[in-house]
Design a protein around this motif. Structure first.
Motif, PDB file in Angstrom:
ATOM      1  N   ARG A  48       0.848  -1.208   0.000  1.00 49.00           N
ATOM      2  CA  ARG A  48       0.000   0.000   0.000  1.00 49.00           C
ATOM      3  C   ARG A  48       0.879   1.252   0.000  1.00 49.00           C
ATOM      4  NH1 ARG A  48      -2.710  -1.539   4.504  1.00 49.00           N
ATOM      5  NH2 ARG A  48      -2.169   0.468   5.435  1.00 49.00           N
ATOM      6  N   ILE A  49       1.931   1.217   0.825  1.00 52.86           N
ATOM      7  CA  ILE A  49       2.828   2.382   0.920  1.00 52.86           C
ATOM      8  C   ILE A  49       3.535   2.617  -0.418  1.00 52.86           C
ATOM      9  CG2 ILE A  49       5.042   3.083   1.963  1.00 52.86           C
ATOM     10  CD1 ILE A  49       3.692   1.833   4.608  1.00 52.86           C
ATOM     11  N   THR A  52       0.997   4.041  -2.955  1.00 50.15           N
ATOM     12  CA  THR A  52       0.716   5.464  -2.714  1.00 50.15           C
ATOM     13  C   THR A  52       1.885   6.325  -3.190  1.00 50.15           C
ATOM     14  OG1 THR A  52      -0.540   4.849  -0.760  1.00 50.15           O
ATOM     15  CG2 THR A  52       0.084   7.154  -0.934  1.00 50.15           C
ATOM     16  N   MET A 206      -7.704  17.536   1.777  1.00 51.33           N
ATOM     17  CA  MET A 206      -7.008  16.650   2.711  1.00 51.33           C
ATOM     18  C   MET A 206      -7.807  16.519   4.016  1.00 51.33           C
ATOM     19  SD  MET A 206      -4.240  14.906   2.554  1.00 51.33           S
ATOM     20  CE  MET A 206      -3.045  14.039   3.534  1.00 51.33           C
ATOM     21  N   ALA A 207      -8.336  17.662   4.489  1.00 50.49           N
ATOM     22  CA  ALA A 207      -9.115  17.643   5.735  1.00 50.49           C
ATOM     23  C   ALA A 207     -10.386  16.810   5.560  1.00 50.49           C
ATOM     24  CB  ALA A 207      -9.467  19.068   6.135  1.00 50.49           C
ATOM     25  N   MET A 222      -6.987   6.921   3.312  1.00 54.15           N
ATOM     26  CA  MET A 222      -5.690   7.400   3.805  1.00 54.15           C
ATOM     27  C   MET A 222      -4.603   7.179   2.743  1.00 54.15           C
ATOM     28  SD  MET A 222      -3.718   6.279   7.208  1.00 54.15           S
ATOM     29  CE  MET A 222      -2.410   7.242   7.902  1.00 54.15           C
ATOM     30  N   ASP A 223      -4.681   6.028   2.068  1.00 61.47           N
ATOM     31  CA  ASP A 223      -3.666   5.711   1.060  1.00 61.47           C
ATOM     32  C   ASP A 223      -3.657   6.723  -0.092  1.00 61.47           C
ATOM     33  OD1 ASP A 223      -3.152   3.570   2.608  1.00 61.47           O
ATOM     34  OD2 ASP A 223      -4.138   2.088   1.334  1.00 61.47           O
ATOM     35  N   LEU A 226      -3.296  11.984  -0.088  1.00 65.84           N
ATOM     36  CA  LEU A 226      -2.305  12.965  -0.564  1.00 65.84           C
ATOM     37  C   LEU A 226      -2.333  13.114  -2.092  1.00 65.84           C
ATOM     38  CD1 LEU A 226      -0.144  14.980   0.416  1.00 65.84           C
ATOM     39  CD2 LEU A 226       1.536  13.179   0.136  1.00 65.84           C
ATOM     40  N   SER A 229      -5.538  15.016  -3.016  1.00 68.92           N
ATOM     41  CA  SER A 229      -5.463  16.441  -2.651  1.00 68.92           C
ATOM     42  C   SER A 229      -4.548  17.198  -3.616  1.00 68.92           C
ATOM     43  CB  SER A 229      -4.921  16.599  -1.226  1.00 68.92           C
ATOM     44  OG  SER A 229      -5.676  15.839  -0.338  1.00 68.92           O
TER      45      SER A 229
ATOM     46  N   ASN B  96       4.722  11.341   4.002  1.00 67.65           N
ATOM     47  CA  ASN B  96       3.400  10.730   3.849  1.00 67.65           C
ATOM     48  C   ASN B  96       3.451   9.237   4.167  1.00 67.65           C
ATOM     49  OD1 ASN B  96       0.573  11.006   3.002  1.00 67.65           O
ATOM     50  ND2 ASN B  96       1.179   9.638   1.345  1.00 67.65           N
ATOM     51  N   ALA B  97       4.515   8.574   3.733  1.00 64.52           N
ATOM     52  CA  ALA B  97       4.642   7.132   3.972  1.00 64.52           C
ATOM     53  C   ALA B  97       4.777   6.845   5.464  1.00 64.52           C
ATOM     54  CB  ALA B  97       5.847   6.580   3.205  1.00 64.52           C
ATOM     55  N   GLN B 100       1.419   7.274   6.926  1.00 61.63           N
ATOM     56  CA  GLN B 100       0.567   6.161   6.495  1.00 61.63           C
ATOM     57  C   GLN B 100       0.882   4.882   7.288  1.00 61.63           C
ATOM     58  OE1 GLN B 100       1.152   5.667   2.301  1.00 61.63           O
ATOM     59  NE2 GLN B 100      -0.498   4.187   2.080  1.00 61.63           N
ATOM     60  N   ALA B 162      -1.812  20.143   1.238  1.00 60.58           N
ATOM     61  CA  ALA B 162      -2.222  18.823   1.727  1.00 60.58           C
ATOM     62  C   ALA B 162      -1.313  18.326   2.843  1.00 60.58           C
ATOM     63  CB  ALA B 162      -2.217  17.837   0.555  1.00 60.58           C
ATOM     64  N   VAL B 165      -1.506  20.693   6.201  1.00 55.67           N
ATOM     65  CA  VAL B 165      -2.671  20.595   7.084  1.00 55.67           C
ATOM     66  C   VAL B 165      -2.513  19.407   8.041  1.00 55.67           C
ATOM     67  CG1 VAL B 165      -4.211  19.197   5.603  1.00 55.67           C
ATOM     68  CG2 VAL B 165      -5.170  20.867   7.160  1.00 55.67           C
TER      69      VAL B 165
END
Lengths: 245, 221
Positions: A48-49, A52, A206-207, A222-223, A226, A229, B96-97, B100, B162, B165
């Motif tokens: 997943r990481i 993304t 994002m919020a 969540m993935d 970013l 956004s 981000n990672a 996550q 993004a 925030v």
């Protein structure tokens, strides 16, 4: 051999170096992945990481391709391809190329048909001026990171604050940059508000993603929060620019 | 008996070798070009170009190395300082990672997560640039289309909106002072703009660390 800024041999040279850098990335990816498995980290989480990171990278990478196109007008394709695949970024490469061209009586953006001598000069200036980071990390990287680990051992709470402060310090500088032209509003120029509006749109998206994640508990939000956004913020820039320009 | 190397030691050992090798390859590009085309640099142009470019970027690179390495981790640093675009791509990807995966940057889990995300990002970037170079003729009119220009021009604000925030919301107390300082500086000083934001990152980091230390000592954090 007759010189041309797009000579096939230059593509081969640039291609070899890009291939080495690609191999380095694959090497570290495989090594880190294996270590993650040894540490008992979940494969699905790692995938997943990685997914993304890949999706998030697409838009900035396209922006880099645009930079390659911009620089290729003066320098041909191989050199910008190499410079923007390894170490560089558009602002640095443009400044370095401009300084080297000016020193030889040329003007950036108006060059047609560089000679081999001029090309080698520009490539040398662009290369040597940017190399510090590549050799300095091997020289002091371990000491710096050992310092962070020692800090963690001495005072765990401060070590966490230290790390967060570094991230916040970097983000603050970029937030400041987003607002750098807002004062132009007082001169009747509203274009300085464009980055601010884009920033706000992206932050809001994002919020909203964060709220949806809390409400639904769906991890995929969540993935992709970013990249979503980023893309929606960039897409919003099109009507916002038309409105404020 | 020889002590077995830890994962981190291996990363440093391999990282050093890779980076020095890449550096030699990069220096070889203009040198081999000169050899193939039987020429050399214009020494006057080279010296003047270098004087105009190198001192500032060497100084910036030293400060960037000290600033970014603790954030990127070992593997991430070796890769990022070779592949470039650190503040606008590699560091956001890593941050981000880490978020996550819900791991700390300074932990070994954080180290591998940061490395994986930066390696994937570097691979994807390199492949997209290769595709861009191969398809440059059909892509140029599309990517240079006036309608898309504002979107790419505003990539950094979209990215930091993004990212900001999330991190600011989690660290409000830490963020107030540096945000106020940077807003005042960037609005009041005309020289601070897209070209100089990279130079302001270390200042932002140092100022935040100083204020945080003070607040921590006073029990405010």
């Amino acid at each position: 051999m007759e010189f041309g800024i797009n000579s096939p041999v230059l593509f081969v040279l640039a291609g070899i170096i890009v291939a080495v850098v690609l191999a380095q990335s694959v090497f570290f990816l495989v090594k880190a992945w294996k270590r993650a498995k040894q540490l008992g980290m979940d494969s699905a989480k790692l995938k997943r990481i990685a997914r993304t990171a890949a999706i998030f990278t697409i838009a900035p990478a396209i922006a880099i391709v645009i930079s390659v196109i911009t620089l290729s007008k003066d320098l041909g394709l191989p050199l910008p391809w190499l410079r923007l695949s390894v170490v560089g970024n558009l602002s640095y490469e443009t400044i370095a190329a401009t300084n080297a061209e000016n020193a030889m009586g040329l003007s950036f953006g108006q060059v047609t048909g560089l000679t081999a001598t001029q090309y080698v000069t520009i490539a040398s200036v662009m290369t040597i001026s940017i190399l510090v980071g590549i050799w300095l990390v091997p020289l002091i990287g371990k000491k710096l990171l050992t310092g962070v680990i020692n800090l963690e051992k001495r005072d765990k709470k401060w070590a966490d604050i230290f790390q967060n402060s570094m991230f916040i310090g970097m983000i603050s500088a970029f937030v400041g940059f987003v607002f750098c032209d807002v004062a132009d509003v007082f001169k009747g120029d509203f274009t300085g508000l464009i980055p601010v509006c884009v920033f706000v749109v992206s932050a809001l998206v994002m919020a909203v993603c964060g709220l949806l994640l809390k409400k639904t508990g769906k991890r995929w939000i969540m993935d992709y929060a970013l990249p979503i956004s980023l893309i929606l913020g960039m897409a919003a820039a099109i009507p916002i620019t038309a409105w404020l320009s | 008996m020889k002590k077995e190397m830890t994962y981190i030691d291996q990363v440093h050992s391999f990282g050093r070798k890779w980076n020095i090798f890449v550096m030699i390859m990069l220096i070889a590009y203009p040198m081999v070009t000169a050899l193939i085309f039987r020429t050399g640099p214009d020494w006057h142009g080279f010296t003047m170009g270098l004087i105009a470019t190198a001192p500032m970027y060497w100084a910036v690179a030293v400060v960037e190395t000290i600033t970014y390495v603790p954030m990127l981790g070992a593997g991430g640093s070796y890769l990022s300082f070779v592949t470039g675009n650190i503040s606008n791509l590699k560091l956001p990807v890593a941050l981000n990672a880490l978020e996550q995966a819900d791991v700390k940057a300074s932990s070994e889990e954080g180290e591998v997560i940061s490395t994986i995300s930066i390696a994937v990002s570097s691979i994807v970037t390199t492949i997209i640039i290769i595709i861009g170079v191969l398809l440059i003729r059909p892509l140029t009119p599309v990517l240079n289309a006036p309608v898309l220009a504002p979107a790419f021009a505003q990539m950094v604000p979209a990215l930091f909106g993004a990212l900001g925030v999330v991190f600011i919301a989690k660290n409000v107390k830490i963020a107030v002072a540096p945000l106020i300082l940077m807003l005042i500086l960037f609005i009041a000083v005309p020289a601070l703009n897209a070209g100089t934001v990279g130079i302001m990152v270390p200042e932002g980091v140092l100022f935040t660390l100083g204020v945080s230390r003070l607040m921590y000592k006073k029990g405010m954090l």
